[in-house]
Design an enzyme around this catalytic site. Structure first.
Site, PDB file in Angstrom:
ATOM      1  N   ARG A 106      29.326  33.377  47.541  1.00  0.00           N
ATOM      2  CA  ARG A 106      30.700  33.604  47.200  1.00  0.00           C
ATOM      3  C   ARG A 106      31.241  32.736  48.486  1.00  0.00           C
ATOM      4  NH1 ARG A 106      34.214  38.356  45.182  1.00  0.00           N
ATOM      5  NH2 ARG A 106      32.898  37.882  43.630  1.00  0.00           N
ATOM      6  N   GLN A 136      29.799  36.401  36.481  1.00  0.00           N
ATOM      7  CA  GLN A 136      30.237  37.088  35.025  1.00  0.00           C
ATOM      8  C   GLN A 136      30.652  37.003  34.188  1.00  0.00           C
ATOM      9  OE1 GLN A 136      33.022  39.612  37.114  1.00  0.00           O
ATOM     10  NE2 GLN A 136      32.726  40.410  35.418  1.00  0.00           N
ATOM     11  N   ASP A 230      42.749  38.772  34.080  1.00  0.00           N
ATOM     12  CA  ASP A 230      42.493  38.971  35.303  1.00  0.00           C
ATOM     13  C   ASP A 230      43.546  39.124  36.731  1.00  0.00           C
ATOM     14  OD1 ASP A 230      40.467  38.830  37.833  1.00  0.00           O
ATOM     15  OD2 ASP A 230      40.918  36.202  37.327  1.00  0.00           O
TER      16      ASP A 230
HETATM   17  N1  NVA Z   1      40.304  34.987  39.827  1.00  0.00           N
HETATM   18  C1  NVA Z   1      40.142  36.279  40.647  1.00  0.00           C
HETATM   19  C2  NVA Z   1      38.613  36.940  39.945  1.00  0.00           C
HETATM   20  C3  NVA Z   1      37.839  38.709  40.804  1.00  0.00           C
HETATM   21  C4  NVA Z   1      36.307  38.185  40.187  1.00  0.00           C
HETATM   22  C5  NVA Z   1      39.437  35.411  41.919  1.00  0.00           C
HETATM   23  O1  NVA Z   1      38.680  34.898  42.274  1.00  0.00           O
HETATM   24  O2  NVA Z   1      39.746  37.062  43.113  1.00  0.00           O
HETATM   25  N1   CP Z   2      34.322  40.664  39.087  1.00  0.00           N
HETATM   26  C1   CP Z   2      34.072  40.386  40.275  1.00  0.00           C
HETATM   27  O1   CP Z   2      33.387  39.323  40.836  1.00  0.00           O
HETATM   28  O2   CP Z   2      34.174  41.854  41.272  1.00  0.00           O
HETATM   29  P1   CP Z   2      34.124  41.922  43.400  1.00  0.00           P
HETATM   30  O3   CP Z   2      34.540  41.223  43.608  1.00  0.00           O
HETATM   31  O4   CP Z   2      33.860  43.135  42.891  1.00  0.00           O
HETATM   32  O5   CP Z   2      33.232  41.264  43.127  1.00  0.00           O
END
Ligand code: NVA
Ligand code: CP
Length: 332
Positions: A106, A136, A230
């Site tokens: 990530r 996701q 979101d």
């Molecule tokens: N768009 C959000 C998704 C979190 C799972 C982010 O990147 O913070």
């Molecule tokens: N939806 C999602 O990716 O959640 P986290 O940021 O908690 O991993």
């Protein structure tokens, strides 16, 4: 279906048949776990989990999925490891590949995960970048299949909110890949980038899906089986953009009125989470005080807690789908 040693860096790494296979495998693995008859396919495997951004669901889903299947994980972040600040992606990739059977990453840019995959030679899974959130998508489409009883190519849904971030991009492209009817309701300034729209359009001929991009909720919502949203400001964006984002998106909140506009009494609410629906978090409280939006931001508390909300089923399905991608790519 043989998906051994494949990366999952973005949704189109898989064909629609492969993507649907992973959803069906996840449904089967979920049933196995619930009935306490899970068969372990990953005994002795080791998986590295690199998080350059924070996470609850993705990290826990990878860890529990791995343990359920007999594998072990190591969590690495930028603070407690050399990743990113002291050692390059290319060097990290070549080191970790000597210890691990697969790597979850990530981080910020898609270029970084592409480099990790190029240098590691073991399967790499994208646990979220600024551009895409493919694991996701497996959970979201699994959840829609379960709650509608339809296959993805029969599902209509609307994504409301910031559509040029990972979730908007991924929902658009995955829908186009699987043949869903997606509507995006968002101010034009926040529509997916032209190349993402073009990629999605290029998939429609094969899948038979359809795409509507509009600024008008009244045009998008009628007939939707699901409404997705979101957060309005994503990880890595400056706190400063909240004010401008709330001005742009304030009228795109998912509330009772939006839900009613679907005209579908069975329409369900979805959100990848975390979500701002009350003031029980420091960020939620600060933004509410700054903007005067005291009834939730992207979604009202009422809708979030309503019968229509399937967000915790969706969160659970992160576990089963992440397990499916690991079993398919590195399992026995
Ligand atoms: N768009 C959000 C998704 C979190 C799972 C982010 O990147 O913070
Ligand atoms: N939806 C999602 O990716 O959640 P986290 O940021 O908690 O991993």
């Amino acid at each position: 279906m043989d998906l051994k040693n494949r990366d999952f860096l973005k949704e189109i790494d898989f064909t629609s048949e492969e993507f649907l296979y992973l959803i069906d495998l996840a449904i089967d693995l979920k049933a196995q776990k619930n009935q306490r008859r899970e068969i372990q396919h990953m005994v002795g495997r080791n998986i590295a989990l690199i998080f350059e951004k924070t996470s609850t669901r993705t990290r826990c889903a990878f860890e529990v999925a791995a343990f359920d299947q007999g594998a072990h994980t190591t969590y690495l972040d930028g603070l407690s490891s050399q990743v990113g600040h002291k050692e390059s992606i290319a060097d990290t990739a070549r080191v970790l590949a000597r210890y691990y059977d697969a790597i979850q990453y990530r981080g910020k840019t898609q270029a970084q995960i592409e480099e990790l995959a190029e240098y590691s030679g073991v399967p790499v899974y994208n646990g979220l970048t600024d551009e895409w959130h493919p694991t996701q998508m497996l959970a979201d489409f699994m959840t829609m299949v379960e709650h509608s009883g339809k296959r993805p190519n029969d599902i209509s849904f609307t994504y409301v909110g910031d559509a040029r971030s990972n979730m908007g991009n991924s929902l658009l492209v995955t829908s186009a890949l699987l043949g869903s009817d997606i509507r995006i309701a968002s101010p034009k300034a926040l529509w997916p980038a032209a190349e993402v729209q073009e990629l999605a359009q290029s998939l429609l001929a094969k899948s038979g899906g359809s795409i509507l991009l509009t600024e008008d909720m009244d045009e998008a919502l009628p007939g939707s089986d699901f409404i997705h949203t979101d957060v309005w400001v994503s990880m890595g964006e400056s706190e400063e953009v909240w004010k401008e984002r709330v001005e742009l998106l304030g009228s795109y909140q998912v509330n009772d009125v939006a839900l009613a506009k679907t005209g579908n009494p069975n329409s369900k609410f979805m959100h990848c989470l975390p979500g701002f629906h009350n003031e029980q978090t420091t960020v939620g409280r600060a933004i509410a005080n700054k903007t005067g939006m005291h009834d939730g931001l992207e979604v009202t508390h009422d809708v979030f807690e309503s019968e229509a909300s399937v967000v915790f089923d969706q969160a659970e399905n992160r576990l089963h789908t992440i397990k499916a991608i690991m079993v398919a790519t590195i399992g026995d």
